[in-house]
Write a protein that holds these residues in place. Structure first.
Motif, PDB file in Angstrom:
ATOM      1  N   ALA A 148      39.329  69.352  41.310  1.00 48.55           N
ATOM      2  CA  ALA A 148      38.901  67.955  41.254  1.00 48.55           C
ATOM      3  C   ALA A 148      39.623  67.277  40.092  1.00 48.55           C
ATOM      4  N   LEU A 149      40.456  66.306  40.412  1.00 49.20           N
ATOM      5  CA  LEU A 149      41.258  65.624  39.381  1.00 49.20           C
ATOM      6  C   LEU A 149      40.586  64.326  38.960  1.00 49.20           C
ATOM      7  N   ARG A 150      39.347  64.415  38.539  1.00 52.11           N
ATOM      8  CA  ARG A 150      38.586  63.226  38.175  1.00 52.11           C
ATOM      9  C   ARG A 150      38.680  62.954  36.685  1.00 52.11           C
ATOM     10  N   GLN A 151      38.694  61.670  36.355  1.00 49.55           N
ATOM     11  CA  GLN A 151      38.701  61.276  34.945  1.00 49.55           C
ATOM     12  C   GLN A 151      37.295  60.867  34.562  1.00 49.55           C
ATOM     13  N   ASP A 152      36.650  61.673  33.722  1.00 53.28           N
ATOM     14  CA  ASP A 152      35.288  61.382  33.298  1.00 53.28           C
ATOM     15  C   ASP A 152      35.267  60.332  32.205  1.00 53.28           C
ATOM     16  N   ARG A 153      34.090  59.733  32.043  1.00 54.75           N
ATOM     17  CA  ARG A 153      33.935  58.723  30.991  1.00 54.75           C
ATOM     18  C   ARG A 153      34.231  59.318  29.621  1.00 54.75           C
ATOM     19  N   GLY A 154      34.943  58.552  28.824  1.00 53.48           N
ATOM     20  CA  GLY A 154      35.257  58.997  27.474  1.00 53.48           C
ATOM     21  C   GLY A 154      36.519  59.818  27.359  1.00 53.48           C
ATOM     22  N   GLU A 155      37.056  60.265  28.498  1.00 58.95           N
ATOM     23  CA  GLU A 155      38.280  61.039  28.461  1.00 58.95           C
ATOM     24  C   GLU A 155      39.486  60.114  28.559  1.00 58.95           C
ATOM     25  N   LEU A 156      40.514  60.390  27.766  1.00 57.21           N
ATOM     26  CA  LEU A 156      41.712  59.560  27.761  1.00 57.21           C
ATOM     27  C   LEU A 156      42.579  59.823  28.987  1.00 57.21           C
ATOM     28  N   ALA A 157      42.518  61.033  29.509  1.00 60.49           N
ATOM     29  CA  ALA A 157      43.330  61.382  30.672  1.00 60.49           C
ATOM     30  C   ALA A 157      42.521  62.286  31.597  1.00 60.49           C
ATOM     31  N   ALA A 158      42.909  62.296  32.843  1.00 65.25           N
ATOM     32  CA  ALA A 158      42.226  63.146  33.810  1.00 65.25           C
ATOM     33  C   ALA A 158      42.500  64.617  33.513  1.00 65.25           C
ATOM     34  N   ILE A 159      41.488  65.435  33.662  1.00 66.26           N
ATOM     35  CA  ILE A 159      41.610  66.878  33.524  1.00 66.26           C
ATOM     36  C   ILE A 159      41.116  67.497  34.822  1.00 66.26           C
TER      37      ILE A 159
END
Length: 346
Positions: A148-159
């Motif tokens: 899952a290539l989702r970008q969570d809140r607070g993250e600068l880039a997708a992990i």
């Protein structure tokens, strides 16, 4: 594994759940329709209670599950059980959506020379991909990793958050360790594992992981097999037989349910698509004047195959006790089938 004292713990635990549940577990038993059962079995935990307890944690926070299991308020327990039911329905919808998307991605690929599957998508939910990976292993009989290539809140880039499931003989945690240069972190065991990865590394990781799987399998992933315990006529499937089989409970790791073969069957009427998303097939089978109901879970797409020999078929199944308002009967849970009256065994 369900050996030795583990079987004793689980057997008495199941009896305790039925006889003296906490307010939260009682509300959950009511919500899942298990209250009227004379006895709980391991499948009730695996397919009814555990998915609802897990759904909240998969979609968000597991805090409400702890509250459900510890509350002393009957009304609060009912409210929480209702919320868990809603979360489980949402989890099922997401699971169907991710599975459909994963199969779309695979539709245009020749999988004959593919030893493992590694798929990624920005719209997938990280808490659901592990369940879908299990389904894909069942369908394609090879190790599966979903990311899952989702970008969570607070993250600068997708992990990328990945989850994988394996086949017997392929130790997934060792495979991930061999590809660890592409991973941010990883952990797990032989059958299931999780990992984090930077999106830019997915393509290189996929290539390395598939190379590792190709070297491991040599001639390709092992052909999936079903070990059948006995061939039985439908006339032998009585309530008395189920009572005898119940002595083998609780089923689970290293103590699987017996699998039976019935051949020379004829479909009676037209199969029906049932369940959420119409994923399951329900039909009646007839043999020497005996007719029984059968359910094939997650096999809707095989309906044409089922009817391809004019409704003649053989099935591998487990017998199941169906209890409803005091009425008891034996139904069949289909594990696999072949069109044609004579079973082809290897």
């Amino acid at each position: 594994p369900l050996h030795d004292e583990n079987r004793i713990f689980v057997r008495h635990g199941l009896a305790r759940l039925r006889e003296a549940p906490s307010p939260g577990l009682k509300a959950l038993l009511d919500a899942t329709g298990l209250t009227d059962k004379t006895a709980l079995c391991a499948d009730d935990i695996s397919y009814k209670l555990a998915p609802r307890l897990n759904a909240v944690g998969r979609l968000g926070s597991a805090r409400l599950v702890i509250e459900l299991l510890t509350t002393t308020s009957a009304q609060r327990a009912v409210d929480l059980a209702r919320f868990l039911e809603q979360q489980n329905e949402q989890r099922q919808q997401l699971e169907r959506r991710i599975l459909a998307r994963a199969r779309e991605k695979l539709a245009d690929h020749d999988l004959n020379g593919t030893p493992a599957l590694v798929l990624a998508d920005p719209d997938w939910h990280p808490g659901i991909v592990g369940i879908v990976a299990s389904r894909l292993v069942e369908l394609y009989a090879r190790p599966v990793l979903l990311i899952a290539l989702r970008q969570d809140r607070g993250e600068l880039a997708a992990i990328g958050q990945g989850s994988g499931r394996s086949v017997p003989g392929f130790r997934l945690h060792e495979a991930l360790h061999a590809c660890s240069e592409y991973l941010l972190s990883h952990g797990g065991h032989a059958a299931a594992a999780g990992f984090k990865i930077h999106p830019d590394a997915v393509a290189s990781f996929r290539e390395r992981f598939c190379d590792y799987a190709a070297r491991h399998f040599g001639t390709g992933p092992p052909v999936p097999r079903l070990i059948i315990d006995a061939e039985v006529p439908l006339s032998a499937l009585t309530l008395g037989l189920l009572t005898d089989l119940d002595r083998l409970e609780p089923y689970g790791a290293d103590n699987r349910r017996p699998l039976f073969l019935a051949s020379g069957l004829q479909i009676d009427g037209a199969p029906r698509k049932v369940g959420g998303g119409e994923r399951h097939l329900q039909f009646r089978i007839r043999q020497h004047g005996r007719t029984m109901k059968a359910v094939a879970f997650n096999m809707t797409e095989r309906i044409a195959e089922l009817m391809s020999a004019g409704g003649a078929c053989s099935i591998v199944f487990t017998p199941d006790l169906n209890e409803w308002q005091g009425y008891r009967r034996v139904d069949l849970k289909v594990v696999d089938f072949q069109p044609g009256a004579d079973a082809r065994l290897h």
